[in-house]
Scaffold this active site. Structure first.
Site, short mmCIF file in Angstrom:
data_model
loop_
_atom_site.label_atom_id
_atom_site.label_comp_id
_atom_site.label_asym_id
_atom_site.label_seq_id
_atom_site.Cartn_x
_atom_site.Cartn_y
_atom_site.Cartn_z
CB CYS A 119 59.75 30.43 14.98
SG CYS A 119 61.30 29.57 15.30
NE ARG A 177 70.62 32.52 17.67
CZ ARG A 177 70.25 31.75 16.65
NH1 ARG A 177 69.46 32.25 15.70
NH2 ARG A 177 70.64 30.49 16.57
CG ASP A 208 28.40 56.00 0.67
OD1 ASP A 208 29.25 56.89 0.77
OD2 ASP A 208 28.30 55.26 -0.33
#
Length: 495
Positions: free
Chosen positions: A34, A63, A437
């Site tokens: 899970c 699974r 920048d």
């Protein structure tokens, strides 16, 4: 990694969604795995096992939970933060490199032997490249089963399975249901043969509006389209082309993909997730940046800040070269000319999205003549494209940061600012500060932060390892204008 720690079990007991995608919780008594936030009853600690990936849990015989869908979660934020071999390999596996090129092809891209790569991934992630790629194929197949009406044989082919039997066996083994049973659990309206509608999950909070706003300001006519809360763009993918349309929704990004070849589903989703930075950890980022009173106001206006990524490495380099020392509007206008003159026409245009970004081969031959402005800039674009076309420069997200910087700066006209911008957006590096920048410096000044590169760099040490995210806040401040300064000062005085 939280695997095999008590903190992992506490996260499961609290059903803490922040850890979804960071690790997998498996329950011995039920044989299922899970996500940490699964609403099912918390098992005893003695019945719990923890794995770094779904593939590791599958390899151990578990699974997937039918209730919480543990495969449909954001990816781990560790891949960008760590940027080691395992992290770089995961980026490429998510992009489908193993399905297209095999394990040897993946190893070649990363610069390691197949044996060493398999050993590292198995040790750190609990599964080798084939197991990790198999988990990705299964998830892509499930998306196609539940969101389209195409035949199962086409689903198997599109997801990368070698045969219909392998597809059927894998789906039963991982999800505990046959493809027919999964199709009976459809969620949402079915899509057409080449169209897939899906949800892209993220960790809340997430400033999707901010990312889409960033992309809209730089959208290139013909290649991108923005409006009414949507952003669309063309995609050049391994097997064909596509158009992606993105819209912010409750707890996810609604995505419509129109693909010329459904085998590109996994690659398209991986690239769009990187474009929107959906795997980031907003809580960890906020905890660090929120300690700076000069950033706090901006962080509160943009909770869950994200750093825009890339769907095409060459496109980002060309944009960065063109955008040096000029405004966003001027860079957009110049780059649009390249797209209009050199970009291929889409075989299936939609609305205003009619073209693809030019290929490296076309740019190498024609960029110098097609680009207006300084000759040196056009020659740099040409040289970058030639390096990519000839295989001397690889621009995929599995690159090592230092090696990519070195390769880029070896090209005349590409300096530290350009290489930093590229590693931030193409590799998703979270700790890049573009201190020189112009827009970033302007935003810093509006927030009361020192503007000079040396002083800004010194101030920014407190933002590590999330300086890329702080930079986005400064860009936003610059875009919002002078009103930001007064708000910042008021917030600073209160703190």
């Amino acid at each position: 990694m939280l695997v095999e720690t008590e903190e992992a079990f506490r996260a499961v007991a609290a059903r803490d969604a922040r850890f979804d995608g960071c690790f997998i919780h498996a329950v011995r008594s039920t044989g299922i795995y899970c996500r940490p936030s699964c609403p099912a009853r918390t098992p005893k600690r003695s019945n719990s096992e923890f794995y770094p990936t779904a593939a590791a849990a599958q390899a151990a015989g578990y699974r997937a939970c039918r209730r919480c869908l543990p495969d449909a979660v954001p990816g781990s934020p560790e891949w960008d933060l760590r940027a080691d071999l395992a992290g770089r390999a995961m980026r490429l596996i998510s992009d489908g490199v193993v399905d297209r090129c095999g394990v040897q092809g993946l190893a070649d891209k990363l610069g390691y032997s197949e044996r060493h790569l398999t050993r590292v991934l198995t040790s750190e992630l609990g599964a080798g490249p084939l197991g990790l790629a198999r988990a990705n194929r299964a998830h892509s197949a499930r998306v196609l089963i539940e969101t389209t009406d195409i035949s199962f044989s086409d689903v198997a082919f599109a997801a990368g399975f070698a045969s219909l039997r392998q597809f059927n066996d894998t789906m039963r083994e991982i999800f505990g249901r046959t493809p027919t049973e999964l199709r009976g659990q459809k969620r949402g309206a079915p899509s057409g043969a080449g169209t897939v509608r899906l949800r892209l999950p993220f960790r809340a909070p997430c400033d999707i509006a901010g990312v889409l706003r960033f992309l809209a300001r730089r959208a290139l006519t013909g290649m991108e389209e923005s409006g009414d809360g949507c952003y669309s763009r063309s995609l050049r993918l391994p097997h064909g082309t596509g158009i992606a349309t993105l819209r912010a929704a409750d707890k996810h990004v609604a995505c419509t993909l129109r693909l010329s070849d459904l085998r590109d589903l996994g690659s398209a989703v991986a690239r769009l997730r990187r474009l929107l930075d959906l795997d980031a950890d907003p809580v960890a980022i906020g905890e660090v940046l929120g300690t700076d009173p000069l950033l706090r106001e901006s962080l509160q206006r943009s909770p869950g800040i994200r750093v825009p990524g890339a769907v095409d490495g060459l496109e980002i380099v060309v944009r960065a070269v063109i955008g040096q020392q000029i405004s966003v509007a001027a860079a957009r206008s110049t780059t649009e000319r390249l797209v209009t003159e050199l970009g291929d026409e889409l075989p299936h245009p939609e609305g205003g999205v009619t073209r693809l970004f030019p290929t490296a081969e076309v740019l190498a031959e024609h960029a110098a003549a097609a680009l207006p402005g300084p000759r040196r800039r056009a020659e740099t674009v040409r040289d970058v494209a030639a390096a990519v076309a000839e295989g001397r420069l690889a621009l995929h997200p599995g690159r090592d940061e230092a090696e990519l910087r070195e390769d880029l700066e070896r090209i005349r006209g590409v300096g530290p600012w350009t290489s930093s911008y590229v590693v931030m957006r193409v590799l998703g590096t979270p700790d890049v500060l573009l201190s020189g920048d112009l827009a970033l410096k302007r935003g810093a000044g509006l927030l009361g932060i020192p503007e000079e590169p040396a002083d800004l760099s010194a101030h920014a040490r407190r933002w590590s390892p999330w300086r890329s995210y702080a930079g986005v806040l400064l860009w936003e401040a610059a875009a919002n204008g002078p009103a930001t300064r007064q708000k910042s000062y008021e917030n600073w005085e209160k703190s």
